[in-house]
Scaffold this motif. Sequence first.
Motif, mmCIF file in Angstrom:
data_model
loop_
_atom_site.group_PDB
_atom_site.id
_atom_site.type_symbol
_atom_site.label_atom_id
_atom_site.label_comp_id
_atom_site.label_asym_id
_atom_site.label_seq_id
_atom_site.Cartn_x
_atom_site.Cartn_y
_atom_site.Cartn_z
ATOM 1 N N ILE A 260 -71.433 -16.863 98.768
ATOM 2 C CA ILE A 260 -72.126 -17.073 100.036
ATOM 3 C C ILE A 260 -73.140 -18.197 99.828
ATOM 4 O O ILE A 260 -73.996 -18.121 98.947
ATOM 5 C CB ILE A 260 -72.816 -15.767 100.524
ATOM 6 C CG1 ILE A 260 -73.603 -16.012 101.796
ATOM 7 C CG2 ILE A 260 -73.693 -15.156 99.444
ATOM 8 C CD1 ILE A 260 -72.751 -16.160 103.019
ATOM 9 N N ASN A 261 -73.007 -19.242 100.618
ATOM 10 C CA ASN A 261 -73.918 -20.383 100.516
ATOM 11 C C ASN A 261 -75.156 -20.140 101.374
ATOM 12 O O ASN A 261 -75.057 -19.632 102.498
ATOM 13 C CB ASN A 261 -73.213 -21.663 100.964
ATOM 14 C CG ASN A 261 -72.000 -21.979 100.108
ATOM 15 O OD1 ASN A 261 -72.062 -21.880 98.887
ATOM 16 N ND2 ASN A 261 -70.896 -22.343 100.748
ATOM 17 N N LEU A 262 -76.326 -20.529 100.860
ATOM 18 C CA LEU A 262 -77.598 -20.345 101.564
ATOM 19 C C LEU A 262 -78.318 -21.682 101.673
ATOM 20 O O LEU A 262 -78.220 -22.539 100.790
ATOM 21 C CB LEU A 262 -78.484 -19.344 100.820
ATOM 22 C CG LEU A 262 -77.903 -17.944 100.572
ATOM 23 C CD1 LEU A 262 -78.857 -17.127 99.719
ATOM 24 C CD2 LEU A 262 -77.607 -17.235 101.883
ATOM 25 N N ASP A 263 -79.059 -21.871 102.788
ATOM 26 C CA ASP A 263 -79.855 -23.089 102.942
ATOM 27 C C ASP A 263 -81.246 -22.881 102.345
ATOM 28 O O ASP A 263 -81.517 -21.881 101.674
ATOM 29 C CB ASP A 263 -79.907 -23.516 104.414
ATOM 30 C CG ASP A 263 -80.636 -22.507 105.301
ATOM 31 O OD1 ASP A 263 -81.329 -21.616 104.762
ATOM 32 O OD2 ASP A 263 -80.514 -22.617 106.533
ATOM 33 N N GLU A 264 -82.143 -23.831 102.600
ATOM 34 C CA GLU A 264 -83.482 -23.760 101.993
ATOM 35 C C GLU A 264 -84.312 -22.595 102.515
ATOM 36 O O GLU A 264 -85.292 -22.190 101.890
ATOM 37 C CB GLU A 264 -84.241 -25.085 102.232
ATOM 38 C CG GLU A 264 -84.550 -25.415 103.687
ATOM 39 C CD GLU A 264 -83.372 -26.070 104.400
ATOM 40 O OE1 GLU A 264 -83.533 -26.443 105.578
ATOM 41 O OE2 GLU A 264 -82.297 -26.208 103.772
ATOM 42 N N THR A 265 -83.923 -22.015 103.665
ATOM 43 C CA THR A 265 -84.626 -20.838 104.187
ATOM 44 C C THR A 265 -83.909 -19.547 103.790
ATOM 45 O O THR A 265 -84.218 -18.482 104.304
ATOM 46 C CB THR A 265 -84.734 -20.901 105.720
ATOM 47 O OG1 THR A 265 -83.425 -20.777 106.300
ATOM 48 C CG2 THR A 265 -85.385 -22.205 106.169
ATOM 49 N N PHE A 266 -82.914 -19.658 102.887
ATOM 50 C CA PHE A 266 -82.115 -18.527 102.427
ATOM 51 C C PHE A 266 -81.277 -17.904 103.541
ATOM 52 O O PHE A 266 -80.978 -16.713 103.526
ATOM 53 C CB PHE A 266 -82.997 -17.461 101.757
ATOM 54 C CG PHE A 266 -83.719 -17.966 100.551
ATOM 55 C CD1 PHE A 266 -83.065 -18.103 99.332
ATOM 56 C CD2 PHE A 266 -85.044 -18.336 100.627
ATOM 57 C CE1 PHE A 266 -83.730 -18.602 98.219
ATOM 58 C CE2 PHE A 266 -85.723 -18.833 99.524
ATOM 59 C CZ PHE A 266 -85.059 -18.969 98.303
ATOM 60 N N SER A 267 -80.912 -18.738 104.525
ATOM 61 C CA SER A 267 -80.005 -18.308 105.588
ATOM 62 C C SER A 267 -78.583 -18.722 105.220
ATOM 63 O O SER A 267 -78.378 -19.773 104.607
ATOM 64 C CB SER A 267 -80.403 -18.937 106.922
ATOM 65 O OG SER A 267 -81.708 -18.544 107.293
ATOM 66 N N PRO A 268 -77.581 -17.913 105.593
ATOM 67 C CA PRO A 268 -76.196 -18.225 105.223
ATOM 68 C C PRO A 268 -75.705 -19.533 105.855
ATOM 69 O O PRO A 268 -76.049 -19.858 106.996
ATOM 70 C CB PRO A 268 -75.408 -17.030 105.776
ATOM 71 C CG PRO A 268 -76.402 -15.934 105.943
ATOM 72 C CD PRO A 268 -77.690 -16.619 106.288
#
Length: 472
Positions: A306-314
Amino acid sequence: MNKHNPQFDFAGFGIDSDALKSEDEQLINQFKDAEKERENIFPVNVFPLPIQQIILSTNESLSFPIDFIGASLLFASSVAIGNTHKVEIKNGFQESAVLYLAIVARAGTNKSHPLTFALNPLVEQDKISYRQYEQERLDYEQVVNLSKKEKEKQAIDGPIKPVWRKFLLSDFTPEALAEVHKFNKRGIGVYVDELAGWFKNFNRYNKGSEMEFWLSAWNSKPINIDRKTGEPVFIPLPFISVAGTIQNGLLNELAKNSRTQNGFIDRILFVIPDNIQKPYWSETELNPIIEKNWKAIISSLMNLPINLDETFSPIPEVLRFTPQAKELLFDWQRNNADQCNDAEFEAISGIYSKLEMYVVRLALILEMMRWACNEGDKQFVGIESMQGAIQLIEYFKKSAVKAYSIISNINPLDKFSSDKHALFNALPDTFKTEEGLKLAINMGIPERTFKRFLNEQELFNRRSRGEYEKII
């Protein structure tokens, strides 16, 4: 061997491959013969061959109804995929693999066991993660109970409270569900053995709000819960799939509290086999390789990163349709839009409208299943998955009409005159226009009247140009 899982073996099942092929062909032929007696046939052929083998083998040895085990495997795959992947129809128009699924039949017809079988690899993973959580909790409590001096001596900073990251929930409030989802960003599955209890409790805590929660969750809209006690919860990209069982007689409960008007029922895929019976026990043992292979398939999906952005959102990986698949999808959508516009009942129009989202979701799930079975590379959603999704959605469309008839306690034929009753009953399950017209004229019904009758979507489904089938 499967490139995603070295323990994965479809080829021989531990026996002679020629013998296996012969057994498979015999099993498939027996299934086809039995299905000729039914009007709404669950399309087993849309699945990758290893999953077809699982469906047919569990039907033969465990007496799982084909519809129930097929739909259950779809649901388990939906949960395993979660927020790892989405499919894009065009810029800004994406769909996830979220499903709301209801398996409908009277008591004693093997409703629950197929779901249990399909979800078992997810349950096993939850058991493993719970054992890990228990150990982490014990370690955490030991550190918390240390004195300040002991913590300084051991150079221990403030310990982080462990959480149990799990795939499945059964009993919960929206707040508790959101709390679990906060720590499992790839998504969760809700399995409720008795769906009636689930929606009866919608207003148990906050009147009206839980219904809105599930309406929004189906569309993966952000979840934002402010609590009187504890910290607020914000889930920017929720993924919550739901499945459960319900008896035919309890379907009327769905119609209460405006659920037929607010679009809630439209979001449910109903699985209602024709003429379902309590099965006899089978003396045929299930080959252990069948269960092993299903675990391998679902594990391949569960192990997707699961990839996450800098805000730890998927950030789901986005698949697009091949040109041929996209053309087929748009052709189907135009036909479905015509049926929505022509539907006499608003409820039927609403059902058909939501199926446009589901046909895309099912195409994504089938493509991911094909990848997990080494039949695809998940670079695009291809023509095979799109064709399969359309076959599945036509099955679910007929089941939805059947559910609507039960919920509304109406028979679509009731609004027609006795001569049309007689004509409908005289028509074969599938027929060509010329065949039906000849029968109508022989019964004294004019050609123009007959052709208008064919446009009644609660009664007939047009399979192809000049060919129809009865729905009820």
